[in-house]
Motif scaffolding. Structure first.
Motif, PDB file in Angstrom:
ATOM      1  N   ASP A   1       0.814  -1.208   0.000  1.00 24.43           N
ATOM      2  CA  ASP A   1       0.000   0.000   0.000  1.00 24.43           C
ATOM      3  C   ASP A   1       0.846   1.256   0.000  1.00 24.43           C
ATOM      4  N   VAL A   2       1.967   1.204  -0.685  1.00 24.70           N
ATOM      5  CA  VAL A   2       2.854   2.356  -0.782  1.00 24.70           C
ATOM      6  C   VAL A   2       3.208   2.606  -2.238  1.00 24.70           C
ATOM      7  N   ASP A   3       3.605   3.832  -2.508  1.00 27.53           N
ATOM      8  CA  ASP A   3       4.071   4.205  -3.840  1.00 27.53           C
ATOM      9  C   ASP A   3       5.524   4.642  -3.749  1.00 27.53           C
ATOM     10  N   PRO A   4       6.317   4.367  -4.782  1.00 30.20           N
ATOM     11  CA  PRO A   4       7.704   4.830  -4.783  1.00 30.20           C
ATOM     12  C   PRO A   4       7.750   6.348  -4.903  1.00 30.20           C
ATOM     13  N   ALA A   5       8.713   6.950  -4.237  1.00 34.22           N
ATOM     14  CA  ALA A   5       8.888   8.395  -4.281  1.00 34.22           C
ATOM     15  C   ALA A   5      10.358   8.719  -4.043  1.00 34.22           C
ATOM     16  N   TYR A   6      10.697   9.984  -4.205  1.00 38.83           N
ATOM     17  CA  TYR A   6      12.088  10.429  -4.052  1.00 38.83           C
ATOM     18  C   TYR A   6      12.094  11.696  -3.214  1.00 38.83           C
ATOM     19  N   ALA A   7      12.789  11.636  -2.083  1.00 40.71           N
ATOM     20  CA  ALA A   7      12.896  12.785  -1.193  1.00 40.71           C
ATOM     21  C   ALA A   7      14.099  13.622  -1.624  1.00 40.71           C
TER      22      ALA A   7
ATOM     23  N   THR B   1      12.492   6.612  -1.456  1.00 37.66           N
ATOM     24  CA  THR B   1      11.665   6.302  -0.297  1.00 37.66           C
ATOM     25  C   THR B   1      10.330   5.759  -0.780  1.00 37.66           C
ATOM     26  N   ARG B   2       9.424   5.551   0.144  1.00 38.46           N
ATOM     27  CA  ARG B   2       8.075   5.104  -0.196  1.00 38.46           C
ATOM     28  C   ARG B   2       7.081   5.995   0.537  1.00 38.46           C
ATOM     29  N   VAL B   3       5.918   6.211  -0.081  1.00 36.19           N
ATOM     30  CA  VAL B   3       4.862   7.035   0.509  1.00 36.19           C
ATOM     31  C   VAL B   3       3.626   6.169   0.653  1.00 36.19           C
ATOM     32  N   ASP B   4       3.038   6.207   1.842  1.00 36.50           N
ATOM     33  CA  ASP B   4       1.794   5.465   2.050  1.00 36.50           C
ATOM     34  C   ASP B   4       0.706   6.011   1.144  1.00 36.50           C
TER      35      ASP B   4
END
Length: 78
Positions: A14-20, A70-73
């Protein structure tokens, strides 16, 4: 780390890939004040471009920029 390198198990479905995009203030000693998440973006290419832009824009201001996978819920639709 790229999304392909992450093991997607039930715990992370239940997460999506993301970049901080992270700013490191080089003159700060306290880690809580030293590291700031400036922005979260959805593509590695955008993260790399934004880090490059910020590095050039703020080259003389005592800060360094980097990106981190990172990952975002996911938000629930309810």
């Amino acid at each position: 780390m790229s999304p392909e390198a992450v093991c997607f198990t039930g715990a992370v479905r239940d997460v999506d890939p993301a970049y901080a995009i992270i700013r490191v203030d080089l003159d700060m000693e306290d880690d809580e004040a030293r590291f700031t998440v400036r922005r979260i973006v959805w593509s590695e290419e955008l993260a790399e471009a934004e880090v490059q832009r910020l590095q050039e824009l703020n080259a003389d201001k005592g800060a360094r920029y980097l990106w981190q996978y990172t990952r975002v819920d996911r938000r629930s639709s309810a």
